[in-house]
Design a protein around this motif. Structure first.
Motif, mmCIF file in Angstrom:
data_model
loop_
_atom_site.group_PDB
_atom_site.id
_atom_site.type_symbol
_atom_site.label_atom_id
_atom_site.label_comp_id
_atom_site.label_asym_id
_atom_site.label_seq_id
_atom_site.Cartn_x
_atom_site.Cartn_y
_atom_site.Cartn_z
ATOM 1 N N ALA A 219 14.902 47.453 3.224
ATOM 2 C CA ALA A 219 15.821 48.260 2.420
ATOM 3 C C ALA A 219 16.866 48.930 3.305
ATOM 4 N N ARG A 220 16.423 49.462 4.428
ATOM 5 C CA ARG A 220 17.356 50.099 5.365
ATOM 6 C C ARG A 220 18.397 49.108 5.855
ATOM 7 N N ARG A 221 17.970 47.890 6.163
ATOM 8 C CA ARG A 221 18.892 46.871 6.662
ATOM 9 C C ARG A 221 19.937 46.519 5.605
ATOM 10 N N GLN A 222 19.497 46.429 4.340
ATOM 11 C CA GLN A 222 20.433 46.094 3.276
ATOM 12 C C GLN A 222 21.479 47.187 3.085
ATOM 13 N N ILE A 223 21.038 48.444 3.153
ATOM 14 C CA ILE A 223 21.964 49.558 2.970
ATOM 15 C C ILE A 223 23.029 49.557 4.060
ATOM 16 N N PHE A 224 22.616 49.303 5.303
ATOM 17 C CA PHE A 224 23.558 49.389 6.411
ATOM 18 C C PHE A 224 24.412 48.136 6.543
ATOM 19 N N THR A 225 23.778 46.973 6.596
ATOM 20 C CA THR A 225 24.530 45.751 6.899
ATOM 21 C C THR A 225 25.195 45.132 5.676
ATOM 22 N N VAL A 226 24.825 45.564 4.479
ATOM 23 C CA VAL A 226 25.432 44.996 3.272
ATOM 24 C C VAL A 226 26.361 46.007 2.608
ATOM 25 N N PHE A 227 25.794 47.064 2.071
ATOM 26 C CA PHE A 227 26.619 48.020 1.325
ATOM 27 C C PHE A 227 27.591 48.758 2.228
ATOM 28 N N ALA A 228 27.092 49.375 3.296
ATOM 29 C CA ALA A 228 27.953 50.202 4.151
ATOM 30 C C ALA A 228 29.038 49.361 4.825
ATOM 31 N N LEU A 229 28.668 48.179 5.312
ATOM 32 C CA LEU A 229 29.639 47.346 6.005
ATOM 33 C C LEU A 229 30.728 46.849 5.057
ATOM 34 N N PHE A 230 30.343 46.457 3.840
ATOM 35 C CA PHE A 230 31.335 46.019 2.865
ATOM 36 C C PHE A 230 32.264 47.169 2.506
ATOM 37 N N LEU A 231 31.731 48.367 2.384
ATOM 38 C CA LEU A 231 32.550 49.540 2.084
ATOM 39 C C LEU A 231 33.569 49.783 3.194
ATOM 40 N N LEU A 232 33.127 49.691 4.441
ATOM 41 C CA LEU A 232 34.026 49.928 5.574
ATOM 42 C C LEU A 232 35.158 48.902 5.614
ATOM 43 N N VAL A 233 34.824 47.649 5.330
ATOM 44 C CA VAL A 233 35.839 46.586 5.405
ATOM 45 C C VAL A 233 36.752 46.602 4.186
ATOM 46 N N ASP A 234 36.172 46.670 2.990
ATOM 47 C CA ASP A 234 36.955 46.559 1.764
ATOM 48 C C ASP A 234 37.731 47.830 1.449
ATOM 49 N N HIS A 235 37.103 48.985 1.627
ATOM 50 C CA HIS A 235 37.733 50.255 1.226
ATOM 51 C C HIS A 235 38.492 50.923 2.367
ATOM 52 N N PHE A 236 37.918 50.864 3.576
ATOM 53 C CA PHE A 236 38.551 51.539 4.719
ATOM 54 C C PHE A 236 39.268 50.569 5.659
ATOM 55 N N ALA A 237 39.318 49.289 5.285
ATOM 56 C CA ALA A 237 40.094 48.272 6.005
ATOM 57 C C ALA A 237 39.706 48.136 7.472
ATOM 58 N N PHE A 238 38.405 48.200 7.758
ATOM 59 C CA PHE A 238 37.955 47.945 9.129
ATOM 60 C C PHE A 238 38.225 46.477 9.473
ATOM 61 N N SER A 239 38.835 46.239 10.626
ATOM 62 C CA SER A 239 39.060 44.876 11.084
ATOM 63 C C SER A 239 37.775 44.323 11.687
ATOM 64 N N VAL A 240 37.711 42.991 11.869
ATOM 65 C CA VAL A 240 36.532 42.394 12.501
ATOM 66 C C VAL A 240 36.406 42.875 13.946
ATOM 67 N N HIS A 241 37.528 43.199 14.554
ATOM 68 C CA HIS A 241 37.538 43.754 15.910
ATOM 69 C C HIS A 241 36.795 45.090 15.935
ATOM 70 N N THR A 242 37.064 45.933 14.952
ATOM 71 C CA THR A 242 36.416 47.244 14.863
ATOM 72 C C THR A 242 34.941 47.095 14.501
ATOM 73 N N VAL A 243 34.640 46.161 13.618
ATOM 74 C CA VAL A 243 33.237 45.894 13.257
ATOM 75 C C VAL A 243 32.440 45.480 14.472
ATOM 76 N N ALA A 244 33.038 44.651 15.341
ATOM 77 C CA ALA A 244 32.354 44.223 16.564
ATOM 78 C C ALA A 244 32.059 45.422 17.463
ATOM 79 N N ILE A 245 32.993 46.344 17.564
ATOM 80 C CA ILE A 245 32.764 47.563 18.354
ATOM 81 C C ILE A 245 31.598 48.357 17.777
ATOM 82 N N LEU A 246 31.584 48.482 16.451
ATOM 83 C CA LEU A 246 30.518 49.228 15.770
ATOM 84 C C LEU A 246 29.150 48.625 16.091
#
Length: 249
Positions: A219-246
């Motif tokens: 459940a923890r993995r789904q919250i972080f790698t699915v919901f939170a990551l999609f929110l960061l990319v779709d809503h806050f426009a995180f680039s793949v470059h920034t995701v790699a840093i994260l």
């Protein structure tokens, strides 16, 4: 020294076998994880509902992990491990070529079946080939290797995202993973003197806490790698470059 010297008393052939397959599947799976969300949003234009569907189906192979038992009745475990690594790599490598919902579902299922089945067989081989003294040492080394492989995948995406398209990055990390699977198919690291392993499911009430923690970990993995990551990319426009840093952090 590559690979690290196996702990004293550890079977060197099986250790080296698991070492390279662990590295390969980690590169494939982590590369997919790093690239998927940005690819889904920027190239495939998936909605939040579409992404939820893909990621839900990604967990189906984990739920079907018990299917490994009938497979082991007709195939050796090390062969299953190699084929699983190959499937992980192929699923990852093909993802970038099909930027639409249903092909992404198919490539995701292929990658996920490979990864989850490798994890199941990997644990089985560990416990079968290494004794109680060496198993924690080998497991620790492989865990460290997986962390290093994840970091390497992050560095690769960070370094190449500025000039390589998603297709190429998926293809490179997937091909590296698939090559370790092909290599594994050419080897036989088994020891014929070991007792035949029991091939049946075992549930024990005394392990209830382990089962619960495993459920919460998923459940923890789904919250972080699915919901939170999609929110960061779709809503806050995180680039793949920034995701790699994260993920590096």
């Amino acid at each position: 020294m590559f690979p690290p010297t196996p702990p004293k008393g550890a079977d060197p052939r099986m250790y080296f076998f698991l070492f390279l397959l662990t590295l390969g599947t980690t590169l494939g799976y982590q590369g997919w994880t790093l690239l998927y969300t940005n690819f889904a949003v920027e190239s495939a234009h998936l909605s939040a509902a579409d992404n939820g569907l893909v990621q839900s189906l990604r967990e189906v192979p984990g739920l079907l992990g018990f299917l490994i038992i009938p497979i082991l009745l007709v195939m050796k475990e090390h062969r299953v491990a190699a084929i699983a690594a190959l499937a992980t790599g192929l699923g990852t490598a093909l993802t970038g070529f099909f930027p639409s919902l249903f092909p992404i579902i198919l490539t995701t299922l292929l990658m996920s079946f490979g990864f989850h089945f490798f994890e199941a067989v990997n644990q089985s081989l560990l416990l079968q080939y290494f004794d109680l003294r060496t198993t924690p040492l080998v497991m620790g080394k492989l865990r460290g290797l997986a962390a290093g492989g994840s970091l390497a995948a992050s560095v690769f995406v960070f370094s190449c995202s500025g000039f390589l398209p998603y297709t190429s990055m998926f293809l490179i990390v997937g091909a590296l993973c698939a090559l370790t699977g092909v290599w594994g198919l050419l080897l036989d690291p088994t020891n014929k003197d070991l007792p035949v392993q029991s091939k049946k499911m075992v549930f024990k009430r005394k392990y209830w806490l382990f089962y619960l923690l495993t459920l919460l970990l998923g459940a923890r993995r789904q919250i972080f790698t699915v919901f939170a990551l999609f929110l960061l990319v779709d809503h806050f426009a995180f680039s793949v470059h920034t995701v790699a840093i994260l993920f590096m952090i």
